[in-house]
Enzyme design. Structure first.
Site, PDB file in Angstrom:
ATOM      1  N   LYS A   1    -132.890 -31.557 -10.329  1.00 37.69           N
ATOM      2  CA  LYS A   1    -131.579 -31.244 -11.337  1.00 37.69           C
ATOM      3  C   LYS A   1    -130.451 -30.693 -10.537  1.00 37.69           C
ATOM      4  CE  LYS A   1    -133.662 -31.039 -15.735  1.00 37.69           C
ATOM      5  NZ  LYS A   1    -135.069 -31.581 -15.354  1.00 37.69           N
TER       6      LYS A   1
ATOM      7  N   GLU B   1    -125.700 -23.028 -15.403  1.00 37.06           N
ATOM      8  CA  GLU B   1    -124.554 -23.811 -15.918  1.00 37.06           C
ATOM      9  C   GLU B   1    -123.738 -23.552 -16.988  1.00 37.06           C
ATOM     10  OE1 GLU B   1    -125.740 -28.053 -15.911  1.00 37.06           O
ATOM     11  OE2 GLU B   1    -126.601 -27.685 -17.906  1.00 37.06           O
TER      12      GLU B   1
ATOM     13  N   ASN C   1    -134.550 -26.291 -27.329  1.00 35.24           N
ATOM     14  CA  ASN C   1    -134.160 -27.159 -26.273  1.00 35.24           C
ATOM     15  C   ASN C   1    -135.269 -28.344 -26.056  1.00 35.24           C
ATOM     16  OD1 ASN C   1    -132.127 -25.585 -25.353  1.00 35.24           O
ATOM     17  ND2 ASN C   1    -133.585 -24.150 -24.573  1.00 35.24           N
TER      18      ASN C   1
ATOM     19  N   GLU D   1    -128.415 -38.607 -18.480  1.00 35.00           N
ATOM     20  CA  GLU D   1    -128.369 -37.770 -19.514  1.00 35.00           C
ATOM     21  C   GLU D   1    -126.714 -36.944 -19.627  1.00 35.00           C
ATOM     22  OE1 GLU D   1    -131.282 -35.301 -20.789  1.00 35.00           O
ATOM     23  OE2 GLU D   1    -132.757 -36.653 -20.706  1.00 35.00           O
TER      24      GLU D   1
ATOM     25  N   GLU E   1    -128.070 -34.719 -16.025  1.00 36.87           N
ATOM     26  CA  GLU E   1    -129.021 -34.923 -15.005  1.00 36.87           C
ATOM     27  C   GLU E   1    -129.361 -36.367 -15.259  1.00 36.87           C
ATOM     28  OE1 GLU E   1    -131.715 -32.088 -16.720  1.00 36.87           O
ATOM     29  OE2 GLU E   1    -132.592 -33.467 -18.238  1.00 36.87           O
TER      30      GLU E   1
ATOM     31  N   ASN F   1    -133.186 -38.454 -15.559  1.00 36.00           N
ATOM     32  CA  ASN F   1    -134.532 -38.676 -15.290  1.00 36.00           C
ATOM     33  C   ASN F   1    -135.050 -39.787 -14.765  1.00 36.00           C
ATOM     34  OD1 ASN F   1    -135.019 -36.086 -16.715  1.00 36.00           O
ATOM     35  ND2 ASN F   1    -134.341 -36.923 -18.624  1.00 36.00           N
TER      36      ASN F   1
ATOM     37  N   PHE G   1    -142.871 -22.330 -35.788  1.00 32.56           N
ATOM     38  CA  PHE G   1    -143.383 -23.259 -35.100  1.00 32.56           C
ATOM     39  C   PHE G   1    -144.273 -22.993 -33.925  1.00 32.56           C
ATOM     40  CE2 PHE G   1    -139.169 -24.181 -36.963  1.00 32.56           C
ATOM     41  CZ  PHE G   1    -139.371 -25.426 -37.420  1.00 32.56           C
TER      42      PHE G   1
END
Length: 671
Positions: A116, A200, A235, A275, A288, A290, A348
């Protein structure tokens, strides 16, 4: 074309690759750890090779083990799936040294775009719009705070080698930045063997848009439209769709052309994903790339009709793409829900154990609706603490977005999972949320719409008469079966009891049967509630069926049924409620019964999920303020911070670092 390939992965993606390989007439080899000895992908493959203990660092992440398995079985190529070794440039290099083909991009592309930090530097050099950030080495938590202050909060702390939401934290102030830096480094090291992180700018109210690209070894690269993955929790993507309700044709073309240019710059020669983060005005910034197949690739396959795994295999074998950009069209809409082994009612937290029941909805096409379920488990499979908690990816395709969402809701209602906790109630709630249906999305959607977490959905006014009618219909069939037993008097055909009361949660609902017969199919005319108009109910349900399917008035209904003492638990559209059907006299008496209070556990810190104790941050006798960290527990490669909910004093610590705890195990006691 290859005659035999090895899949260097596990679970649903390994099964997914095997399906396409079978279709192409290619034999497959599975690798497995001790924990996966009886896994579905192992049974599906033509050959299988054991590669080590359960921990990925001792099995699936060992390049030498995978190369040896190829040599042992004569596999000519390796598909890495996603995660594990899929974005390690050293992996295709090691394979090439032994004459084995990597079904993925070339090592140069992986090195340039897979990291990344390096990918952002590369994109900056190529004049691609990127999010402001610091791409150098971050030496400490204080250094991270210094950078965050320069960029301006909020910031995103991300693992350089990360993916799947691991090693990623959002920080809104110095304290969160320090904690996020430490947790991101730890998770990155545990999940990827690389603890580098970068910082970032976090775009407020952002949308996550990604472009699927596909290149061959002859210089051809195309883009296959976009996916929107804005519905995320911690995320990690929860729901994905293709196309995006935000993107118009002009923006799609601009993003696609930029993605293709970036891919061509590194001679990209496989399936990959570029992305972007986009704001609500369709301004977009490169995040980034992938360099692998994405988890959410099925939605792209359904709207384009292109099998991405097949294309990856053909490209790796040296074939040229059989289509060009002008041939790519997007048809209809596809929606994917990730079904996880986690408890939505307990924040969760991961859930492990055996799938006592696993009955997914039927796959295939019915008219204009298609249902697809990518999974790596069957009934009886074990959900392990060692790997990602995803059980399945349920995908539906329809002519329009709303039709795809409706089909998804129906399929979720019919998806039966018992033995572990799962997030289907939450997914169902999401698919009925007005904001989701209207396409007003951002990556903060779940945080904004469920600020206090997810609780049991109450039986609303629309669902109440439907569930009451279904409950009475089931009771009529049950009574009819009992009366048919030897030695019992059976009333004349059609002579059904007319007056009933259904208890749903704390509501007592009168139901009157006007006429009907107890047969298969059952048919009744009944009224739900005082003075309500009669509706017709038809169903083929029989005692023991896990799904009650039928028609109540004009409404088609699918309800999951679980027997409980003196009633049944009904699950519908994210609602879970116990229904008890009784006579008016019994209902009157039951309403007088006192309810048992739950035990008081406020003096204990209980382990919220099965997991490993990483740290204990307090000692006996210590006074702790609300919000302070008590312990850190790791489960399924994610570290969970357990904090004090109020000011307290630690009376006794019952666990220590390294302990493996079951759910609700006592970690410490308070005074």
């Amino acid at each position: 074309m290859f005659k035999k390939i090895l899949i260097a992965n596990r679970g649903e993606i390994a099964c997914r690759v095997i399906k396409t390989a079978r279709k192409m007439g290619i034999r497959t080899v599975a690798v497995y750890s001790d924990a996966d000895r009886d896994a579905v992908h192992v049974e599906m493959a033509d050959e299988r090779v054991h590669i080590g203990p359960p921990a990925a660092a001792q099995s699936y992440l060992l390049i030498d083990k995978i190369v040896d398995a190829c040599l042992q079985t004569g596999a000519e190529a390796v598909h890495p799936g996603y995660g594990f070794l899929s974005e390690r440039a050293a992996f295709p290099v090691a394979l090439a040294e032994k004459g084995i083909v990597f079904i993925g991009p070339n090592p140069r592309a992986i090195e340039a775009m897979g990291d990344k930090i390096e990918s952002k530097k590369f994109a900056n050099a190529a004049s691609v719009s990127t999010v402001p950030g610091f791409l150098g080495t971050i030496e400490s938590a204080d250094h991270a705070v210094e950078i965050a202050r320069e960029i301006g909060y909020p910031v995103m702390i991300k693992a350089s080698a990360g993916g799947g939401g691991k090693g990623m934290r959002i920080a809104w102030n110095d304290a969160e930045c320090r904690e996020g830096y430490t947790l991101s480094k730890n998770e990155a090291a545990a999940s990827f063997g690389d603890d580098r992180v970068f910082v970032e700018k976090f775009i407020v109210d952002p949308r996550h848009i990604e472009i699927q690209v596909l290149g061959d070894k002859h210089g051809n690269v195309v883009y296959l439209g976009e996916r929107e993955c804005s519905i995320q929790r911690r995320n990690q993507k929860v729901i994905e769709e293709a196309p995006s309700p935000l993107i118009d044709a002009a923006t799609r073309a601009a993003m696609g052309e930029q993605s293709v240019a970036l891919a061509k710059a590194v001679a990209y020669d496989s399936a990959g994903t570029v992305e972007f983060v986009a704001d609500q005005n369709r301004n977009f910034y490169f995040l980034e790339m992938n360099t692998r197949l994405q988890v959410e690739h099925p939605v792209t396959e359904l709207v384009t009709g292109i099998d991405l795994v097949e294309q990856m295999i053909r490209v790796a074998a040296g074939e040229e793409l059989s289509f060009r950009q002008k041939d790519v069209t997007l048809t209809g809409w596809a929606v994917e829900s990730r079904i996880y082994a986690e408890d939505p009612f307990r924040n969760f937290l991961p859930s492990i154990g055996r799938l006592v029941r696993y009955r997914p909805p039927e796959e295939g096409s019915d008219g204009e609706i298609t249902v697809r379920n990518d999974t790596g488990v069957v009934e009886g499979s074990e959900i392990s603490m060692f790997y990602d908690p995803m059980i399945a990816k349920l995908v539906t395709h329809g002519p329009t977005r709303l039709e795809a969402i409706e089909a998804q809701s129906d399929a979720l209602d019919a998806f039966v999972i018992d033995g572990i906790q799962h997030n289907i109630p939450f997914l169902t709630s999401l698919h009925h949320h007005p904001r989701w249906r209207e396409g007003r999305l951002s990556t903060g959607f779940i945080r904004e719409e469920y600020p206090d977490g997810f609780g049991v959905r109450a039986v609303d006014a629309a669902a109440k008469p439907l569930l009451a009618a279904a409950a009475v219909a089931m009771e009529v069939i049950r009574q009819d079966r009992l009366e048919a037993l030897p030695g019992r008097l059976r009333p004349a055909s059609g002579d059904l009891r007319k007056d009933w009361v259904v208890r749903l949660d704390k509501d007592y609902i009168p139901v009157t049967i006007h006429e009907g017969f107890a047969a298969i199919p059952l048919e009744l005319d009944l009224s739900v509630g005082e003075g309500a108009a009669p509706v017709n109910v038809v169903s083929r349900w029989q005692p023991g069926d896990l799904l009650w399917t039928g028609i109540v008035g004009e409404e088609s209904l699918t309800v999951q049924v679980r027997p409980v003492p003196n009633g049944a638990e009904l699950r519908y559209r994210g609602i879970s409620v116990v229904a008890k059907v009784m006579t008016p006299r019994v209902a009157k008496l039951e309403a007088l019964m006192p309810e048992k209070a739950p035990p008081d556990t406020s003096r204990f810190l209980l382990c919220p999920m099965p997991g490993l104790v990483v740290t204990i941050e307090v000692v006996e006798g210590q006074e702790v303020k609300a919000g302070e960290t008590l312990a850190v527990v790791e489960a399924m490669k994610m570290q969970n911070v357990l904090r004090a909910e109020r000011d307290l004093t630690v009376k006794a610590v019952k666990a220590k670092p390294g302990d493996s705890l079951a759910v609700d195990a006592v970690i410490m006691e308070f005074e």
